[in-house]
Write a protein that holds these residues in place. Sequence first.
Motif, PDB file in Angstrom:
ATOM      1  N   ILE A  49       0.778  -1.101  -0.130  1.00  0.00           N
ATOM      2  CA  ILE A  49      -0.060   0.142  -0.040  1.00  0.00           C
ATOM      3  C   ILE A  49       0.880   1.183   0.188  1.00  0.00           C
ATOM      4  N   CYS A  81      -8.452  -1.742   7.532  1.00  0.00           N
ATOM      5  CA  CYS A  81      -8.627  -1.629   6.444  1.00  0.00           C
ATOM      6  C   CYS A  81      -8.155  -0.143   5.858  1.00  0.00           C
ATOM      7  N   LEU A 115      -8.087   3.509  -0.661  1.00  0.00           N
ATOM      8  CA  LEU A 115      -6.920   4.200  -1.362  1.00  0.00           C
ATOM      9  C   LEU A 115      -7.414   5.311  -2.265  1.00  0.00           C
ATOM     10  N   GLY A 126     -10.103   2.342  -4.227  1.00  0.00           N
ATOM     11  CA  GLY A 126     -10.415   1.097  -3.814  1.00  0.00           C
ATOM     12  C   GLY A 126      -9.906   0.884  -2.303  1.00  0.00           C
ATOM     13  N   LYS A 183      -8.496  -1.901   0.474  1.00  0.00           N
ATOM     14  CA  LYS A 183      -7.358  -3.128   0.932  1.00  0.00           C
ATOM     15  C   LYS A 183      -7.624  -3.244   2.353  1.00  0.00           C
ATOM     16  N   CYS A 184      -7.812  -4.556   2.978  1.00  0.00           N
ATOM     17  CA  CYS A 184      -7.837  -4.882   4.270  1.00  0.00           C
ATOM     18  C   CYS A 184      -6.906  -5.933   4.734  1.00  0.00           C
TER      19      CYS A 184
END
Length: 214
Positions: A187, A204, A207, A211, A213-214
């Motif tokens: 990330i 989490c 972005l 988006g 991400k977790c």
Amino acid sequence: CALIESGKIYCWGNNGNWALGSNISSTTTPSEVTDISNGISISSGYSNSCAVLDNGTTQCWGSNTFSQLSEGESYIGSRTPKNISSFNNSSSVYTGTFNICNIDSSKVYCWGNGNYGALGNGFDTGEQVTPLEVSVSNATSLSGGLNFTCALLSDSTINCWGTNSPYGQLGNGSTSNSVGPVEVSGISNARKIDSTVEDGSHSCALLLDGGVKC
């Protein structure tokens, strides 16, 4: 808890640890936090709540089981907000399960329960009364869960520290605890972070491209 436009703060729910900031029993309706009219940021955790004020100070209330109020073990907790340390340029505060972290002049400071390295100060046990600096630079916001904390940095990367077992809560590809900050893998374009406090097992990131991400 809710921060409203005027700078006042209202809390409701369980007041068993005095985390509502007023001398009432648990309540289903919002109750004004005592003596705060200039809040700009708030955070509520398992047993504490905190606010950053427009003068750059940080105030917390609730439990002091692990010196979360920076008052030492002999202090039993507080129904009313207490000023924390000598912060005068605070921008964000995070209240974890039994620890608290604060951003002051883009630097991160943590205190309270240090089990598993949750304070990021190089130690893995005990409690810390006085806020100690964590070795991360240019932090913009904080989040965390059970015995771990994460910081979003100005370059859109994330650093985390504390417990990493058994679920990889620190996001660095391992399940080993860390007493200092480690970078979350994969990330480099985060704009917001959030974590669970109650079950405390995942985080989490939202972005820059929308988006997650977790």
